[in-house]
Design a protein around this motif. Structure first.
Motif, PDB file in Angstrom:
ATOM      1  N   THR A   1     -38.899  23.570 -24.662  1.00  0.00           N
ATOM      2  CA  THR A   1     -38.452  22.837 -23.475  1.00  0.00           C
ATOM      3  C   THR A   1     -39.656  22.573 -22.578  1.00  0.00           C
ATOM      4  OG1 THR A   1     -37.969  24.981 -22.495  1.00  0.00           O
ATOM      5  CG2 THR A   1     -36.112  23.775 -23.404  1.00  0.00           C
TER       6      THR A   1
ATOM      7  N   THR B   1     -35.472  17.556 -11.442  1.00  0.00           N
ATOM      8  CA  THR B   1     -35.362  18.820 -12.181  1.00  0.00           C
ATOM      9  C   THR B   1     -35.143  19.997 -11.234  1.00  0.00           C
ATOM     10  OG1 THR B   1     -36.751  17.996 -13.978  1.00  0.00           O
ATOM     11  CG2 THR B   1     -36.568  20.382 -13.746  1.00  0.00           C
TER      12      THR B   1
ATOM     13  N   LYS C   1     -41.005  19.858 -21.398  1.00  0.00           N
ATOM     14  CA  LYS C   1     -40.758  18.937 -20.296  1.00  0.00           C
ATOM     15  C   LYS C   1     -40.105  19.658 -19.127  1.00  0.00           C
ATOM     16  CE  LYS C   1     -38.257  15.128 -20.896  1.00  0.00           C
ATOM     17  NZ  LYS C   1     -37.647  13.938 -21.553  1.00  0.00           N
ATOM     18  N   LEU C   2     -39.029  20.358 -19.464  1.00  0.00           N
ATOM     19  CA  LEU C   2     -38.294  21.083 -18.430  1.00  0.00           C
ATOM     20  C   LEU C   2     -39.174  22.135 -17.772  1.00  0.00           C
ATOM     21  CD1 LEU C   2     -35.473  21.494 -17.155  1.00  0.00           C
ATOM     22  CD2 LEU C   2     -35.025  23.183 -18.927  1.00  0.00           C
TER      23      LEU C   2
ATOM     24  N   ASP D   1     -32.287  17.278 -20.900  1.00  0.00           N
ATOM     25  CA  ASP D   1     -33.357  16.305 -20.710  1.00  0.00           C
ATOM     26  C   ASP D   1     -32.786  14.972 -20.223  1.00  0.00           C
ATOM     27  OD1 ASP D   1     -35.401  17.986 -21.301  1.00  0.00           O
ATOM     28  OD2 ASP D   1     -35.622  17.371 -23.390  1.00  0.00           O
ATOM     29  N   GLU D   2     -31.713  14.559 -20.869  1.00  0.00           N
ATOM     30  CA  GLU D   2     -31.023  13.325 -20.474  1.00  0.00           C
ATOM     31  C   GLU D   2     -30.590  13.384 -19.021  1.00  0.00           C
ATOM     32  OE1 GLU D   2     -28.333  11.986 -24.083  1.00  0.00           O
ATOM     33  OE2 GLU D   2     -27.326  11.759 -22.153  1.00  0.00           O
TER      34      GLU D   2
ATOM     35  N   GLN E   1     -39.064  12.774 -11.068  1.00  0.00           N
ATOM     36  CA  GLN E   1     -38.672  13.663 -12.159  1.00  0.00           C
ATOM     37  C   GLN E   1     -38.745  15.120 -11.732  1.00  0.00           C
ATOM     38  OE1 GLN E   1     -41.512  12.274 -15.016  1.00  0.00           O
ATOM     39  NE2 GLN E   1     -40.066  10.861 -15.993  1.00  0.00           N
TER      40      GLN E   1
ATOM     41  N   THR F   1     -31.190  18.311 -25.668  1.00  0.00           N
ATOM     42  CA  THR F   1     -31.096  16.861 -25.475  1.00  0.00           C
ATOM     43  C   THR F   1     -30.342  16.554 -24.193  1.00  0.00           C
ATOM     44  OG1 THR F   1     -30.981  16.607 -27.869  1.00  0.00           O
ATOM     45  CG2 THR F   1     -30.345  14.705 -26.542  1.00  0.00           C
TER      46      THR F   1
ATOM     47  N   ASN G   1     -31.677  15.259 -16.613  1.00  0.00           N
ATOM     48  CA  ASN G   1     -32.815  15.216 -15.691  1.00  0.00           C
ATOM     49  C   ASN G   1     -33.383  13.805 -15.571  1.00  0.00           C
ATOM     50  OD1 ASN G   1     -33.146  17.882 -14.681  1.00  0.00           O
ATOM     51  ND2 ASN G   1     -33.906  18.534 -16.676  1.00  0.00           N
ATOM     52  N   ASP G   2     -33.597  13.157 -16.709  1.00  0.00           N
ATOM     53  CA  ASP G   2     -34.173  11.812 -16.683  1.00  0.00           C
ATOM     54  C   ASP G   2     -33.264  10.828 -15.945  1.00  0.00           C
ATOM     55  OD1 ASP G   2     -36.485  12.510 -17.966  1.00  0.00           O
ATOM     56  OD2 ASP G   2     -35.733  12.060 -19.983  1.00  0.00           O
TER      57      ASP G   2
END
Lengths: 192, 192
Positions: free
Chosen positions: B173, A155, B175-176, A128-129, A151, A125, A131-132
């Motif tokens: 993961t 990353t 997305k990552l 992801d947070e 995005q 979590t 990165n976003d």
DNA sequence: TATTTTATTGTCAGTATTGACAATTTAGTG
DNA sequence: CACTAAATTGTCAATACTGACAATAAAATA
């Protein structure tokens, strides 16, 4: 009535010490004895203020993520609209302002994640947070870019940053530092 | 004469088990008991074949770097001249062929580096070698590019790779993964 | 079979670690 | 001062870990 509680402060002190231990010995290598010594307290006090080993780890992870959110917030506010790529990277990779142990603690927590599912979930979590949040900020600086591109670049830059942060805790890594910074810059430039 | 020695095989088995433990518990968290159990041996055997804790760590680091050199060599030979950026990244980030625990072990060793100077020194040499080797290979694919640019891109891609590798050991993961791959591609494309 | 070399197991003492609980001390309040 | 709530320290038993060494078993050769 009664003696005033210093639980809040002591808790932070203990978690500070725990964090230092984790960046030196890893999660499994940080015994209560070591943490207590690092904090300048008796082991009994750790138990009194937070609890046993598992309670400590849970508290550490929670605080790690909370703190990371805050410092990200701060960092993001330094990234102002109209900023150019070079100064963005300069700000991010500024050695004086960065939390030396962030990547080390994160690395140790990732290892611990293989044994503690809750830790693993929190970390996923968190990244992801992270990165976003960074992507959104990039979007504000370069509004003409697609969110998707922001995005990707976000990353990439964060990955490069974490990597060099980890290694730089080992000693002199000028070469790696310089190249990482330039790589991040290359990504950032691809947005403008 | 005498009973034939299986020291070589046993040593590898023990180090395999040690590596698995390190990726789960970190270096300091990997006790001789755990390693022995993981290897299906008695603790006494570890001592017999390799030695004490420090001897084990030294052997592990040495083998880690040696193995890494070999698999890098293999990987590099897959990166053929004339290759385009997309297939390069595809090859690198191919989930089926990659060593799942590489980044995890590396992360644990980095943490251990704060306590063991020899480990730290070995790791710094290793990452520099890794970066330089990859940069040279990029240069062969894109000979028209400056070496300096290849070095920067190499360091960037490796950083992104290590980062996503670490986190992907935590679970899903996607997305990552996707974004990291795209970021690496973006860097690779900047060479052509 | 006797010998040699190595594998494999066993044991032991000393230390470290942990969880649980008891006891004491300290700093406020009425 | 008496009371109270919290801080702080102390103790204990059970377990885990380590290093060192001893002892036994197994596989080859002469």
């Amino acid at each position: 009535m009664g003696r005033p509680s210093i639980k809040a402060e002591r808790t932070q002190e203990i978690l500070d010490a725990y964090e230092r231990c984790v960046s030196r010995f890893g999660v499994e290598g940080s015994t209560l004895e070591k943490i207590a010594e690092e904090a300048g307290l008796r082991r009994s006090s750790l138990r009194h203020y937070i609890g046993n080993k598992d309670d400590l780890l849970e508290a550490l992870v929670t605080r790690f993520i909370t703190k990371s959110r805050q410092s990200t917030e701060e960092l993001m506010s330094c990234l102002t609209a109209g900023m150019d790529a070079a100064s963005l990277v300069e700000t991010l990779f500024d050695e004086s302002s960065r939390d030396q142990s962030l990547a080390l603690v994160a690395g140790a927590l990732i290892v611990a994640g293989t044994e503690y599912p809750d830790v693993a979930a929190s970390l996923i979590t968190w990244i992801d947070e992270f990165n976003d949040g960074f992507a959104k900020r990039l979007r504000k600086i370069w509004p003409q870019c697609k969110l998707r591109d922001c995005q990707i670049v976000a990353t990439g830059i964060i990955g490069i940053y974490f990597n060099v942060e980890s290694f730089s805790s080992l000693g002199s890594t000028e070469k790696l530092n310089k190249r990482s910074k330039d790589a991040a810059l290359r990504l950032a430039l691809s947005l403008s």
